[in-house]
Design a protein around this motif. Structure first.
Motif, PDB file in Angstrom:
ATOM      1  N   ALA A   1      20.431  20.332 -59.304  1.00 46.91           N
ATOM      2  CA  ALA A   1      19.907  20.846 -58.040  1.00 46.91           C
ATOM      3  C   ALA A   1      19.923  22.361 -58.060  1.00 46.91           C
ATOM      4  CB  ALA A   1      20.730  20.334 -56.869  1.00 46.91           C
ATOM      5  N   LEU A   2      19.034  22.940 -57.277  1.00 46.22           N
ATOM      6  CA  LEU A   2      18.992  24.386 -57.087  1.00 46.22           C
ATOM      7  C   LEU A   2      19.510  24.656 -55.681  1.00 46.22           C
ATOM      8  CD1 LEU A   2      18.070  27.091 -58.367  1.00 46.22           C
ATOM      9  CD2 LEU A   2      15.943  26.811 -57.100  1.00 46.22           C
ATOM     10  N   ARG A   3      20.625  25.378 -55.580  1.00 48.10           N
ATOM     11  CA  ARG A   3      21.233  25.704 -54.287  1.00 48.10           C
ATOM     12  C   ARG A   3      20.699  27.060 -53.830  1.00 48.10           C
ATOM     13  NH1 ARG A   3      27.379  24.740 -53.405  1.00 48.10           N
ATOM     14  NH2 ARG A   3      26.480  22.734 -52.901  1.00 48.10           N
ATOM     15  N   VAL A   4      20.149  27.081 -52.600  1.00 47.94           N
ATOM     16  CA  VAL A   4      19.565  28.302 -52.043  1.00 47.94           C
ATOM     17  C   VAL A   4      20.364  28.705 -50.809  1.00 47.94           C
ATOM     18  CG1 VAL A   4      17.469  29.361 -51.136  1.00 47.94           C
ATOM     19  CG2 VAL A   4      17.298  27.613 -52.899  1.00 47.94           C
ATOM     20  N   SER A   5      20.879  29.927 -50.800  1.00 46.33           N
ATOM     21  CA  SER A   5      21.660  30.422 -49.663  1.00 46.33           C
ATOM     22  C   SER A   5      20.726  31.100 -48.662  1.00 46.33           C
ATOM     23  CB  SER A   5      22.720  31.409 -50.136  1.00 46.33           C
ATOM     24  OG  SER A   5      22.115  32.616 -50.538  1.00 46.33           O
TER      25      SER A   5
ATOM     26  N   LEU B   1      26.725  25.692 -62.160  1.00 48.45           N
ATOM     27  CA  LEU B   1      26.334  25.917 -63.548  1.00 48.45           C
ATOM     28  C   LEU B   1      26.002  27.381 -63.813  1.00 48.45           C
ATOM     29  CD1 LEU B   1      24.047  22.800 -64.064  1.00 48.45           C
ATOM     30  CD2 LEU B   1      26.435  23.083 -64.726  1.00 48.45           C
ATOM     31  N   GLY B   2      25.511  28.087 -62.800  1.00 46.27           N
ATOM     32  CA  GLY B   2      25.172  29.502 -62.963  1.00 46.27           C
ATOM     33  C   GLY B   2      24.092  29.930 -61.995  1.00 46.27           C
ATOM     34  N   ARG B   3      23.877  31.217 -61.932  1.00 46.74           N
ATOM     35  CA  ARG B   3      22.867  31.772 -61.024  1.00 46.74           C
ATOM     36  C   ARG B   3      21.472  31.613 -61.604  1.00 46.74           C
ATOM     37  NH1 ARG B   3      25.161  35.417 -56.950  1.00 46.74           N
ATOM     38  NH2 ARG B   3      22.987  35.666 -56.406  1.00 46.74           N
ATOM     39  N   TYR B   4      20.510  31.448 -60.717  1.00 46.81           N
ATOM     40  CA  TYR B   4      19.105  31.418 -61.122  1.00 46.81           C
ATOM     41  C   TYR B   4      18.650  32.862 -61.256  1.00 46.81           C
ATOM     42  CZ  TYR B   4      14.074  30.939 -60.826  1.00 46.81           C
ATOM     43  OH  TYR B   4      12.731  31.028 -61.071  1.00 46.81           O
TER      44      TYR B   4
ATOM     45  N   ALA C   1      19.940  33.977 -52.408  1.00 50.03           N
ATOM     46  CA  ALA C   1      20.542  33.773 -53.724  1.00 50.03           C
ATOM     47  C   ALA C   1      20.339  32.319 -54.150  1.00 50.03           C
ATOM     48  CB  ALA C   1      22.021  34.111 -53.701  1.00 50.03           C
ATOM     49  N   MET C   2      20.036  32.117 -55.436  1.00 46.17           N
ATOM     50  CA  MET C   2      19.805  30.774 -55.960  1.00 46.17           C
ATOM     51  C   MET C   2      20.757  30.510 -57.122  1.00 46.17           C
ATOM     52  SD  MET C   2      15.684  30.489 -56.049  1.00 46.17           S
ATOM     53  CE  MET C   2      14.700  30.604 -54.576  1.00 46.17           C
ATOM     54  N   SER C   3      21.343  29.298 -57.118  1.00 51.39           N
ATOM     55  CA  SER C   3      22.264  28.898 -58.174  1.00 51.39           C
ATOM     56  C   SER C   3      21.965  27.464 -58.589  1.00 51.39           C
ATOM     57  CB  SER C   3      23.712  28.971 -57.682  1.00 51.39           C
ATOM     58  OG  SER C   3      24.043  30.267 -57.290  1.00 51.39           O
TER      59      SER C   3
END
Length: 71
Positions: A35-39, A61-64, A43-45
């Motif tokens: 999944a891509l987490r968007v704040s 896993l890390g930042r996009y 910011a995307m991680s």
């Protein structure tokens, strides 16, 4: 759209994601658990979502970085 019908997180799909009022996970329709987490700040991680008997576990896993090549 059901969870199984979620689109793959392609570069085009990620570019179309806009931050909302709260943190949101966009699940990949191709790779289960990704999944891509968007704040709200934009910011995307990348996160791995794993269901366990005691609840849902999210592993960062890390930042996009915005590029298609590894940083």
């Amino acid at each position: 759209m059901t969870k199984r019908d979620a689109p793959a997180l392609t570069q085009k799909a990620i570019d179309a994601i806009k931050p909302g009022a709260k943190q949101t996970d966009y699940r990949d329709g191709f790779l289960r658990g990704l999944a891509l987490r968007v704040s709200p700040g934009g910011a995307m991680s990348w996160v791995l979502v794993k269901r366990l008997p005691e609840g849902v576990k999210r592993i960062l896993l890390g930042r996009y970085t915005g590029s298609s090549t590894p940083a």
